[in-house]
Design an enzyme around this catalytic site. Structure first.
Site, mmCIF file in Angstrom:
data_model
loop_
_atom_site.group_PDB
_atom_site.id
_atom_site.type_symbol
_atom_site.label_atom_id
_atom_site.label_comp_id
_atom_site.label_asym_id
_atom_site.label_seq_id
_atom_site.Cartn_x
_atom_site.Cartn_y
_atom_site.Cartn_z
ATOM 1 N N SER A 1 16.175 -8.209 7.712
ATOM 2 C CA SER A 1 15.759 -7.151 6.792
ATOM 3 C C SER A 1 16.935 -6.247 6.432
ATOM 4 C CB SER A 1 14.650 -6.308 7.433
ATOM 5 O OG SER A 1 14.429 -5.121 6.704
ATOM 6 N N HIS B 1 -3.048 4.297 5.402
ATOM 7 C CA HIS B 1 -3.949 4.105 4.266
ATOM 8 C C HIS B 1 -5.047 3.161 4.737
ATOM 9 C CE1 HIS B 1 -5.533 3.696 0.315
ATOM 10 N NE2 HIS B 1 -4.941 2.549 -0.005
ATOM 11 N N GLU C 1 -5.529 7.349 -8.216
ATOM 12 C CA GLU C 1 -4.404 6.620 -8.804
ATOM 13 C C GLU C 1 -4.778 6.022 -10.157
ATOM 14 O OE1 GLU C 1 -2.424 5.138 -4.549
ATOM 15 O OE2 GLU C 1 -3.685 3.801 -5.740
#
Length: 331
Positions: A51, A108, A195
């Site tokens: 990564s 979330h 959103e």
């Protein structure tokens, strides 16, 4: 009226001796990891091998492990990767490494609420969701302040899930500002609706409609951009600072009168009915199913096509030209 929790309501001792694994090192991941480490806790970051964030995390003084190792090591495992990647990552690298008594965490509720992730019954499942971007979570912490945060409990295997959520929230600085308890359902559904209907879908479509109306009527696109796009920040900043009242106090009386006379002609009863339809699609899982299917199809059906079309709109070309004139926008 919701109850607010502050540092005095949070027992940070609950996290002492616990190993905290932050999966992901993006906007929220870097802020959570660094704030918790600065609060004195044992933190590591879980990343895939190779990564680009691996070196960043190590340079910030954090321990870094591959995701499966971090999940196996952690007593608290906070999943801070994009919604569309979380379920597969959980299934392949996190779930096989969870232990009885672990605390599985999210910022979330999407994957839990829509059953994309099914946690084991012997783990706590909680949410800590700061109501601000990661760089603000970090900068406010460094200033001795905090960003308000939501907490929620989906599964309380230990009998202390809420206390763990409060402690973690305080560890990232939220207890300095205020912590609000909610549910995975309410956080997910209000977030997605906001959103789509207001913050992203609603606002951008409103700005484009205003821009197109002026340009189609023969006005210069530069003027249309200034009036319908650029000045939006001024209005939103005023609302953020002091609500609608401060915004209306700060603008001209002419603008305030136009606000009262014309706003309801734009946001009509039909608009409100469509908002209710969007909310129902969030509540019944229609939107989630479409988004999951879109990702499974490689995002070719709608997402990537819409992205290309939006990038070609003249509002983007005019905006790019005008922003070059604004030295204060340059980083």
């Amino acid at each position: 009226m919701v109850k607010m929790y502050y540092d005095s309501d949070c027992n940070l001792e609950l996290l002492k001796g616990k190993k905290i694994s932050i999966i992901g090192f993006g906007s929220q991941g870097h802020a959570h990891a660094l704030n918790l480490q600065d609060s004195g806790f044992d933190v590591r970051v879980g990343l895939r091998k190779g990564s680009s964030s691996w070196e960043k995390a190590e340079s910030a003084g954090l321990k870094v492990q591959e995701v499966d190792q971090a999940a196996a090591t952690g007593d608290l495992v906070m999943v801070l990767v994009p919604d569309e990647k979380a379920a597969d990552l959980y299934e392949t690298q996190i779930a096989p490494n969870l232990k009885e008594g672990d605390i599985l965490m999210f910022a979330h509720g999407f994957n839990i609420h829509y059953n994309q992730i099914e946690p084991p019954a012997n783990c706590d499942v909680i949410m800590v969701a700061p109501k601000g971007p990661g760089h603000t979570v970090r900068s406010q912490y460094l200033e001795g302040k905090g960003v308000p945060s939501l907490i929620a409990v989906h599964q309380d295997a230990s009998g202390k899930a809420k206390e763990y959520a409060l402690a973690y929230a305080a560890g990232i600085g939220a207890g300095r500002a205020g912590i609000i308890e909610t549910t995975f359902k309410d956080e997910t559904e209000t977030d997605l609706f906001g959103e789509q209907a207001v913050l992203c879908g609603g606002v951008t479509e409103l700005m484009k409609a205003g821009f197109d109306t002026l340009v189609d009527a023969g006005y210069p696109p530069e003027l249309a951009y200034f009036e319908c796009v650029h000045e939006m920040k001024l209005i939103v900043d005023l609302i953020n600072s002091g609500g609608f009242a401060m915004m209306r106090y700060s603008i001209s009386d002419t603008a305030e009168y136009g606000d009262y006379m014309s706003g309801r002609r734009i946001i009509t009863e039909e608009t409100r009915k469509e908002m209710q339809k969007i909310l129902r699609e969030v509540q019944d899982g229609t939107f989630a199913s479409k988004w999951i299917a879109e990702n499974q199809a490689g995002r070719r059906a709608n997402f990537l096509a819409c992205r290309r079309m939006e990038a070609e709109h003249s509002i983007e070309k005019v905006g790019a030209k005008l922003r070059k004139m604004m030295s204060w926008l340059k980083k």
